[in-house]
Design a protein around this motif. Sequence first.
Motif, PDB file in Angstrom:
ATOM      1  N   ASP B 212       0.635  -1.257   0.324  1.00  0.00           N
ATOM      2  CA  ASP B 212       0.140   0.279  -0.129  1.00  0.00           C
ATOM      3  C   ASP B 212       0.820   1.310   0.343  1.00  0.00           C
ATOM      4  O   ASP B 212       1.324   1.416   0.823  1.00  0.00           O
ATOM      5  N   PHE B 213       1.176   1.768  -0.969  1.00  0.00           N
ATOM      6  CA  PHE B 213       1.507   2.929  -1.027  1.00  0.00           C
ATOM      7  C   PHE B 213       1.018   4.524  -0.698  1.00  0.00           C
ATOM      8  O   PHE B 213       2.028   5.345  -0.155  1.00  0.00           O
ATOM      9  N   GLU B 214       0.157   4.431  -0.330  1.00  0.00           N
ATOM     10  CA  GLU B 214      -0.686   5.244   0.641  1.00  0.00           C
ATOM     11  C   GLU B 214      -0.535   5.238   1.724  1.00  0.00           C
ATOM     12  O   GLU B 214      -0.617   5.800   2.853  1.00  0.00           O
ATOM     13  N   ALA B 215       0.231   3.752   2.862  1.00  0.00           N
ATOM     14  CA  ALA B 215       0.933   3.676   3.403  1.00  0.00           C
ATOM     15  C   ALA B 215       2.533   3.133   4.208  1.00  0.00           C
ATOM     16  O   ALA B 215       3.374   2.231   4.387  1.00  0.00           O
ATOM     17  N   GLY B 216       2.987   3.899   2.649  1.00  0.00           N
ATOM     18  CA  GLY B 216       4.451   3.325   2.748  1.00  0.00           C
ATOM     19  C   GLY B 216       5.433   4.306   1.122  1.00  0.00           C
ATOM     20  O   GLY B 216       4.668   4.859   1.079  1.00  0.00           O
ATOM     21  N   ARG B 217       6.592   4.144   1.061  1.00  0.00           N
ATOM     22  CA  ARG B 217       7.233   4.896  -0.055  1.00  0.00           C
ATOM     23  C   ARG B 217       8.033   3.854   0.181  1.00  0.00           C
ATOM     24  O   ARG B 217       9.103   3.586   0.482  1.00  0.00           O
ATOM     25  N   LEU B 218       8.551   3.840  -1.808  1.00  0.00           N
ATOM     26  CA  LEU B 218      10.162   3.768  -2.115  1.00  0.00           C
ATOM     27  C   LEU B 218      11.267   4.328  -2.434  1.00  0.00           C
ATOM     28  O   LEU B 218      10.533   4.807  -3.222  1.00  0.00           O
ATOM     29  N   ASP B 219      12.316   4.277  -1.535  1.00  0.00           N
ATOM     30  CA  ASP B 219      13.774   5.289  -1.349  1.00  0.00           C
ATOM     31  C   ASP B 219      14.748   4.409  -2.016  1.00  0.00           C
ATOM     32  O   ASP B 219      14.293   2.979  -1.882  1.00  0.00           O
ATOM     33  N   GLU B 220      15.841   5.162  -2.022  1.00  0.00           N
ATOM     34  CA  GLU B 220      16.816   4.741  -2.198  1.00  0.00           C
ATOM     35  C   GLU B 220      18.012   4.372  -1.276  1.00  0.00           C
ATOM     36  O   GLU B 220      18.174   5.432  -0.470  1.00  0.00           O
ATOM     37  N   SER B 221      18.535   3.341  -1.445  1.00  0.00           N
ATOM     38  CA  SER B 221      19.985   3.359  -0.050  1.00  0.00           C
ATOM     39  C   SER B 221      20.886   2.746  -0.752  1.00  0.00           C
ATOM     40  O   SER B 221      20.959   1.326  -1.519  1.00  0.00           O
ATOM     41  N   ALA B 222      21.963   2.674   0.340  1.00  0.00           N
ATOM     42  CA  ALA B 222      23.092   2.342  -0.267  1.00  0.00           C
ATOM     43  C   ALA B 222      22.856   0.358   0.488  1.00  0.00           C
ATOM     44  O   ALA B 222      23.323  -0.048  -0.878  1.00  0.00           O
ATOM     45  N   HIS B 223      22.367   0.258   0.836  1.00  0.00           N
ATOM     46  CA  HIS B 223      21.842  -0.965   1.625  1.00  0.00           C
ATOM     47  C   HIS B 223      20.263  -1.308   2.034  1.00  0.00           C
ATOM     48  O   HIS B 223      19.829   0.241   2.397  1.00  0.00           O
ATOM     49  N   PRO B 224      19.660  -1.987   0.953  1.00  0.00           N
ATOM     50  CA  PRO B 224      18.081  -1.471   0.890  1.00  0.00           C
ATOM     51  C   PRO B 224      17.588  -2.655   2.013  1.00  0.00           C
ATOM     52  O   PRO B 224      18.214  -3.040   2.862  1.00  0.00           O
ATOM     53  N   PHE B 225      16.640  -1.486   2.443  1.00  0.00           N
ATOM     54  CA  PHE B 225      15.909  -2.066   3.760  1.00  0.00           C
ATOM     55  C   PHE B 225      15.216  -1.921   3.795  1.00  0.00           C
ATOM     56  O   PHE B 225      13.936  -0.990   3.192  1.00  0.00           O
ATOM     57  N   VAL B 234       5.617   1.798   6.568  1.00  0.00           N
ATOM     58  CA  VAL B 234       6.537   0.547   6.166  1.00  0.00           C
ATOM     59  C   VAL B 234       6.741   1.553   5.169  1.00  0.00           C
ATOM     60  O   VAL B 234       6.840   1.617   3.811  1.00  0.00           O
ATOM     61  N   ARG B 235       8.092   2.522   5.194  1.00  0.00           N
ATOM     62  CA  ARG B 235       9.076   2.389   4.428  1.00  0.00           C
ATOM     63  C   ARG B 235      10.323   1.015   3.720  1.00  0.00           C
ATOM     64  O   ARG B 235      10.125   0.315   4.423  1.00  0.00           O
ATOM     65  N   ILE B 236      10.624   0.919   2.055  1.00  0.00           N
ATOM     66  CA  ILE B 236      11.446   0.517   1.691  1.00  0.00           C
ATOM     67  C   ILE B 236      12.089   1.231   1.198  1.00  0.00           C
ATOM     68  O   ILE B 236      12.115   2.235   0.290  1.00  0.00           O
ATOM     69  N   THR B 237      13.647   0.403   1.165  1.00  0.00           N
ATOM     70  CA  THR B 237      14.328   1.018  -0.130  1.00  0.00           C
ATOM     71  C   THR B 237      14.845   0.090  -0.565  1.00  0.00           C
ATOM     72  O   THR B 237      15.056  -1.129  -0.508  1.00  0.00           O
ATOM     73  N   THR B 238      15.162   0.649  -1.769  1.00  0.00           N
ATOM     74  CA  THR B 238      16.289  -0.515  -2.996  1.00  0.00           C
ATOM     75  C   THR B 238      17.355   0.283  -3.654  1.00  0.00           C
ATOM     76  O   THR B 238      18.099   1.289  -3.244  1.00  0.00           O
ATOM     77  N   ASN B 239      18.412  -0.475  -4.099  1.00  0.00           N
ATOM     78  CA  ASN B 239      18.973   0.841  -4.889  1.00  0.00           C
ATOM     79  C   ASN B 239      19.708  -0.269  -6.062  1.00  0.00           C
ATOM     80  O   ASN B 239      19.381  -1.236  -6.433  1.00  0.00           O
ATOM     81  N   TYR B 240      19.454   0.770  -6.934  1.00  0.00           N
ATOM     82  CA  TYR B 240      19.272   0.479  -8.311  1.00  0.00           C
ATOM     83  C   TYR B 240      20.842   0.554  -9.164  1.00  0.00           C
ATOM     84  O   TYR B 240      21.666   0.899  -8.663  1.00  0.00           O
ATOM     85  N   LEU B 241      21.271  -1.111  -9.783  1.00  0.00           N
ATOM     86  CA  LEU B 241      22.145  -0.574 -10.372  1.00  0.00           C
ATOM     87  C   LEU B 241      22.573  -1.066 -11.900  1.00  0.00           C
ATOM     88  O   LEU B 241      21.377  -1.317 -12.547  1.00  0.00           O
ATOM     89  N   PRO B 242      22.731   0.263 -12.398  1.00  0.00           N
ATOM     90  CA  PRO B 242      22.609   0.439 -13.926  1.00  0.00           C
ATOM     91  C   PRO B 242      22.984  -0.489 -15.163  1.00  0.00           C
ATOM     92  O   PRO B 242      22.183  -0.646 -15.901  1.00  0.00           O
ATOM     93  N   ASP B 243      23.517  -1.566 -14.406  1.00  0.00           N
ATOM     94  CA  ASP B 243      23.898  -2.900 -15.032  1.00  0.00           C
ATOM     95  C   ASP B 243      23.822  -4.290 -14.436  1.00  0.00           C
ATOM     96  O   ASP B 243      24.018  -4.994 -15.271  1.00  0.00           O
TER      97      ASP B 243
END
Lengths: 491, 491
Positions: B212-225, B234-243
């Motif tokens: 539920d994106f109204e109860a969370g958000r997706l961001d970037e961080s060096a180490h996903p959590f 309830v927030r989550i992060t990920t890390n986009y690698l171009p390759d």
Amino acid sequence: MTQIKQYEEILGLVYWDMRTGAPRKGIGLRSEAVGALSSETFKLSTSEEMGELLRALNEPGELAKLGEIDRRLVEETAKEYERNRKIPPDMHREYVVLTSQAESAWEEAKEKNDFPGFVPYLEKIIAFNRKFIELWGAKATPYDTLLDMYEPGLTTEELDRLFGELRARLVPLAERIANSPNKPDTSFLAGTFDKDAQNKFSKHILNEMGYDFEAGRLDESAHPFATGLNKNDVRITTNYLPDDLTFALFGTIHEGGHALYEQNIREELAETTLCTGTSMGIHESQSRLWENTVGRSKAFWDRYLPDLKTYFPGQLDEVSAEEFYRGINVVEPSLIRIKADELTYNLHIMIRYEIEKMLFNEQLDPRDLPEVWNRKYEEALGVTPANDAEGVLQDVHWAGGAFGYFPSYSLGNMYAAQMMDVARRAIPDLDEQIGAGRLLPLKEWLTEQVYQYGKLQRPSEIIERVSEQPLQSSYLCDYLENKYREIYRLE
Amino acid sequence: MTQIKQYEEILGLVYWDMRTGAPRKGIGLRSEAVGALSSETFKLSTSEEMGELLRALNEPGELAKLGEIDRRLVEETAKEYERNRKIPPDMHREYVVLTSQAESAWEEAKEKNDFPGFVPYLEKIIAFNRKFIELWGAKATPYDTLLDMYEPGLTTEELDRLFGELRARLVPLAERIANSPNKPDTSFLAGTFDKDAQNKFSKHILNEMGYDFEAGRLDESAHPFATGLNKNDVRITTNYLPDDLTFALFGTIHEGGHALYEQNIREELAETTLCTGTSMGIHESQSRLWENTVGRSKAFWDRYLPDLKTYFPGQLDEVSAEEFYRGINVVEPSLIRIKADELTYNLHIMIRYEIEKMLFNEQLDPRDLPEVWNRKYEEALGVTPANDAEGVLQDVHWAGGAFGYFPSYSLGNMYAAQMMDVARRAIPDLDEQIGAGRLLPLKEWLTEQVYQYGKLQRPSEIIERVSEQPLQSSYLCDYLENKYREIYRLE
């Protein structure tokens, strides 16, 4: 005191988050959490222990033993203590939760153009503030008590005089401008401007101003703001409008001015509650000085228009610096304060000032606000909002309970003009410096004169030290008359 | 208890901010502020008042008067109280500030490949943990005390047995795979994949999972959590690698699994300290279940590969779902845990488990960590890191003091396989559902079986209620054997 400072830092971060993208559904519980921590902070500042310490420090001879910083800390803390002790803790907590929820409610009401949906919040917030005034004790008028929160020592009497002087010179100036046949061309400001490019150019200018991105960051929010969490984490936000080239840019420079102030407070104040601007008026003087005196100057665009053109290739090729300068300084009565030109901006402030006085000194019913608002806009500016979103709902301030804050913006304009008069004597080639992209000498001068002190000196002490006289309205009037005489080629 | 919960919520937000983009220079003062608030939270949880309340509630007959939630709250709170009372408050505060600074130091050390620069932090953190173990009282071994923090009741004895069983079946399986001539083609995974498109596809999949994106958000961080501030944030992060096409995607699904757990805890726990996952092992079971059992399944890509192709036009046109499925499930010994395949992943965990046991049960000197690390990788996986950034510095856990956490990941794999065995009986056409893009029936089943309970039931209670037996290694081994037998066409 350190603990209070630290809790305020953390609360500042929570507010920043709420305004920059906290998920909607989480706001309810978050507001409760904010209430809990604010409440604890409030308790610390009003504890018996705090009272005893302050009493001991105020024993004869004790203050003299302290250094300048500690003396001022004791003084400020005692003032806060006296004020906060009069508010029952539960009442404080309830109010914090209320304003925190009201900000979300305002955002929704503005989006849906639903003033009635926002009225219940507004009524409660006003009732709380009336109660606070009663507990603190009304000064000359109830509204004077609120004014003093943001600009210590300022009265409605003085403000009526200052605003009267402004009106007496600015309204005729606005009329001469309206009658001038030499209108600036603004056609090049119309179009669609890539948001990403806007963001990059905003960052470029912040860098030029000496904003330290390792001690801050730039984000987006519905209503732009700056917040100094600690002196090494001073964040700003802006709002990119795709059909407006300059809105986000001047917003960024404005908030950047606030941020320069907070980032350049002297290191030894860093862990104290003196590590912030001394008043809202002085704070606004810095934001409006950078936004207008620098950002809307001819010298600035001599230097930065070529840069701007590279960010929007093909869109501004035909515009000269002179044309650009005239275009961004067009005077036009308008509905939205934060989009107003430098001159009519002050009329927006006076409208809010008058309405706030009516709310607190004359018991104006909040339900009547749209009507009063629209009438005053028609009278003062000759424009009428088509709806409340572009009328009474346009600003966030009342949702946060910030009654008494608005005058700070015009005070800021006056402080800024008075300081710039001194700055121009201290840096005689200032325009040449700005024209060559050397913005740092001005920043250094302001750091030396204003920023470094934080709250160590009162607003009146600052303006009197810098300019050797109290705040005057004449510098702002002179500045605006000179500026527009040239742009509109007035006689 | 509500106040503790609220302070933890706010602290969670501060940590989220530190990891997603807080300005570098502000970290020092921020860490001190975190120390102050953690300290206050710690004091609340160990106060005399708390002790008295717990004693009163534990009088004969008292607990029986409470409802299920309150009973469990008392039990958990008493456990925390007993543990925390043994730590002097100043020591706790110092530790919080240390780990908060150590995370930044780790980030810098990893960036600069400078393990020696990180050693002083690591030494202090280990020294603190040794002291904590002493204060809490060592169980069978000192490391058992740490394990119990993340998976209540788990011992090194049981973990040695479980990991032994895993190793006995997975190492031969890895060998058969290595010897198979039927290697999946992975060539289509090479290339450059637009970061923005990766972000958009990640969001698409999260929506499909019912995040539920109204109860969370997706961001970037060096180490996903993932971090559950409250159940509606309830927030989550990920890390986009171009390759790397799949790194961010599987990271997102993994953290999305954690988030589904936290978002779907039953409402009545929302304001209690039971509103979180019951253990790290059960938490990891949900992240790894979604990442692997769902996200790396054939059915999933039957449905979502066509979608993926629209996000990367022209880049994946020639790939079939079967080829894609085989490609993303290639088994290859590698250096980075979070990039490992489902099989060798468990070997990464065992290496960290063995090293942690050496640190706490055999006094391994932290300065020798790179050597031990590299040797173990050579032995278990046949690969050697070229530098410490891709070796011992790859994970953030130790910087945060999370010794004893790593085993949770393999426990999670085992829990997940055991739960999926039940889920497949409860939803017999599960693969068809997933293949048709109906991921919500599985989410609903997991909500009913696991998520809604939060910390209301212990990990062992959950797995035994769901599967009618304690945790076994065999379900994971069976699952992996079946999966790879087909992919590698083993005899």
